[in-house]
Write a protein that holds these residues in place. Structure first.
Motif, PDB file in Angstrom:
ATOM      1  N   HIS A 143      22.613 -14.593  -1.030  1.00 56.87           N
ATOM      2  CA  HIS A 143      23.923 -14.449  -1.602  1.00 56.87           C
ATOM      3  C   HIS A 143      24.623 -15.560  -1.240  1.00 56.87           C
ATOM      4  O   HIS A 143      24.992 -15.758  -0.144  1.00 56.87           O
ATOM      5  CB  HIS A 143      24.641 -12.829  -1.353  1.00 56.87           C
ATOM      6  N   SER A 144      25.272 -16.296  -2.206  1.00 56.19           N
ATOM      7  CA  SER A 144      26.160 -17.313  -2.047  1.00 56.19           C
ATOM      8  C   SER A 144      27.557 -16.755  -2.683  1.00 56.19           C
ATOM      9  O   SER A 144      27.597 -16.072  -3.681  1.00 56.19           O
ATOM     10  CB  SER A 144      25.930 -18.612  -2.436  1.00 56.19           C
ATOM     11  N   SER A 156      29.054 -18.123  -5.186  1.00 55.70           N
ATOM     12  CA  SER A 156      28.946 -18.315  -6.672  1.00 55.70           C
ATOM     13  C   SER A 156      27.621 -17.897  -7.210  1.00 55.70           C
ATOM     14  O   SER A 156      27.570 -17.862  -8.537  1.00 55.70           O
ATOM     15  CB  SER A 156      28.965 -19.965  -6.779  1.00 55.70           C
ATOM     16  N   GLU A 157      26.671 -17.360  -6.494  1.00 54.76           N
ATOM     17  CA  GLU A 157      25.496 -16.770  -7.059  1.00 54.76           C
ATOM     18  C   GLU A 157      24.845 -15.830  -6.415  1.00 54.76           C
ATOM     19  O   GLU A 157      25.008 -15.818  -4.998  1.00 54.76           O
ATOM     20  CB  GLU A 157      24.504 -18.155  -7.173  1.00 54.76           C
ATOM     21  N   LYS A 162      20.767 -14.449  -6.017  1.00 54.53           N
ATOM     22  CA  LYS A 162      19.234 -14.752  -6.335  1.00 54.53           C
ATOM     23  C   LYS A 162      18.702 -13.588  -5.617  1.00 54.53           C
ATOM     24  O   LYS A 162      18.617 -13.198  -4.335  1.00 54.53           O
ATOM     25  CB  LYS A 162      18.753 -16.027  -5.922  1.00 54.53           C
ATOM     26  N   THR A 164      18.373 -14.447 -11.267  1.00 55.21           N
ATOM     27  CA  THR A 164      19.646 -15.349 -10.758  1.00 55.21           C
ATOM     28  C   THR A 164      20.858 -14.927 -11.439  1.00 55.21           C
ATOM     29  O   THR A 164      20.870 -14.842 -12.685  1.00 55.21           O
ATOM     30  CB  THR A 164      19.383 -16.883 -10.806  1.00 55.21           C
ATOM     31  N   PHE A 165      21.755 -14.490 -10.704  1.00 57.49           N
ATOM     32  CA  PHE A 165      23.040 -13.920 -11.318  1.00 57.49           C
ATOM     33  C   PHE A 165      24.307 -14.819 -11.119  1.00 57.49           C
ATOM     34  O   PHE A 165      24.364 -15.144  -9.510  1.00 57.49           O
ATOM     35  CB  PHE A 165      23.344 -12.537 -11.135  1.00 57.49           C
ATOM     36  N   LYS A 166      25.190 -15.438 -11.845  1.00 60.93           N
ATOM     37  CA  LYS A 166      26.124 -16.088 -11.659  1.00 60.93           C
ATOM     38  C   LYS A 166      27.415 -15.129 -11.284  1.00 60.93           C
ATOM     39  O   LYS A 166      27.441 -14.000 -11.977  1.00 60.93           O
ATOM     40  CB  LYS A 166      26.754 -16.853 -12.971  1.00 60.93           C
ATOM     41  N   LEU A 167      28.228 -15.460 -10.103  1.00 61.37           N
ATOM     42  CA  LEU A 167      29.247 -14.479  -9.874  1.00 61.37           C
ATOM     43  C   LEU A 167      30.668 -14.976 -10.365  1.00 61.37           C
ATOM     44  O   LEU A 167      31.568 -14.610  -9.895  1.00 61.37           O
ATOM     45  CB  LEU A 167      29.297 -14.415  -8.487  1.00 61.37           C
ATOM     46  N   ASP A 168      30.575 -15.700 -11.275  1.00 59.86           N
ATOM     47  CA  ASP A 168      31.901 -16.295 -11.872  1.00 59.86           C
ATOM     48  C   ASP A 168      32.365 -15.398 -13.106  1.00 59.86           C
ATOM     49  O   ASP A 168      33.295 -15.624 -14.012  1.00 59.86           O
ATOM     50  CB  ASP A 168      32.191 -17.689 -12.003  1.00 59.86           C
ATOM     51  N   SER A 220      24.334 -14.562 -17.405  1.00 60.69           N
ATOM     52  CA  SER A 220      23.160 -15.181 -16.820  1.00 60.69           C
ATOM     53  C   SER A 220      21.881 -14.401 -17.527  1.00 60.69           C
ATOM     54  O   SER A 220      22.044 -13.046 -17.884  1.00 60.69           O
ATOM     55  CB  SER A 220      23.191 -14.509 -15.441  1.00 60.69           C
ATOM     56  N   ASN A 225      17.976 -13.687 -17.591  1.00 58.01           N
ATOM     57  CA  ASN A 225      16.746 -13.424 -16.794  1.00 58.01           C
ATOM     58  C   ASN A 225      15.781 -12.811 -17.645  1.00 58.01           C
ATOM     59  O   ASN A 225      16.145 -12.341 -18.775  1.00 58.01           O
ATOM     60  CB  ASN A 225      16.960 -12.788 -15.555  1.00 58.01           C
TER      61      ASN A 225
END
Length: 229
Positions: A74-75, A77-78, A80, A97-101, A105, A107
């Motif tokens: 977990h970052s 911005s993302e 995983k 993988t999911f974008k957090l903005d 996304s 998959n």
């Protein structure tokens, strides 16, 4: 002038609120395993009866594979997720993988495509997806991730033509055990060889020595191999 001050003040309040929200958001990184197999196996409700026009149509979809573990990175911005599952006795790993903005996304799990948008609801992360096979939509999936004490709670809602299915799974983080690094003296003793009956106890230290001390890799490997034979 007053209007300008009011505008600046509003911007400052919005920035402070955004910063406060970011600081209260949890980080889900780690290796998580279901607390109880009974918790992770949902009991689906009885689906509503099919209308007469749909008689003979496709049956309700099967339940998703049983989750064995979630490895999450977990970052800001993302997110995983490496999802390890048991599918009919076979162990498989699916990577999401999911974008957090807030952007979409994409998959895939088998033939099913997930188009997901992530959003925050306070300290909970909401993943809302539209599922499809090929170009045909087959339903929706909503997952909510949140921390409760030392547990990761995942609540899911699947909307399908056969009905709506819900599940709630509790996970606990797997602790990583670290072994001490062998000293130079221990590496020297390992490189000098050992008795075959002591192989199992020294095997891990031999591997650590050989990987850390390249000059002794061939010697230790050869002598340990000879000892095992």
């Amino acid at each position: 002038m007053k209007r300008m001050y009011a505008f600046v003040g509003l911007i400052a309040v919005m920035m402070l609120a955004s910063l406060t929200a970011a600081q209260t958001r949890p980080n889900f990184s780690g290796v998580w395993k279901p607390v109880d197999a009974g918790v992770s196996t949902p009991t689906p409700p009885v689906p509503p009866p099919l209308p007469p026009s749909a008689a003979g149509g496709p049956p309700p979809p099967p339940p998703p594979p049983r989750t064995l573990s979630l490895t999450i990175a977990h970052s800001p911005s993302e997110l995983k997720i490496d999802r390890r599952v048991d599918s009919g006795g076979r162990e498989l790993v699916y990577i999401f993988t999911f974008k957090l903005d807030g952007s979409e996304s994409v998959n895939q799990m088998g033939s099913v495509v997930f188009r997901t948008k992530a959003s925050w609801d306070g300290p909970a992360l909401v993943l809302a997806a539209v599922t499809s096979v090929g170009d045909k939509p087959i339903g929706q999936l909503k997952e909510v991730y949140r921390l409760e004490g030392d547990e990761l709670i995942v609540e899911s809602t699947r909307q399908t033509p056969g009905g709506t299915f819900t599940a709630k799974t509790a996970h606990r983080k797997e602790l990583i055990r670290r072994t001490a690094t062998p000293s130079d003296g221990e590496c020297a003793r390992v490189a000098a060889g050992c008795r075959p009956d002591r192989w199992s106890r020294l095997e891990r230290r031999a591997i650590a020595c050989c990987s850390r001390r390249g000059s002794r890799r061939s010697t230790a490997s050869a002598r340990f191999g000879a000892g095992r034979r």
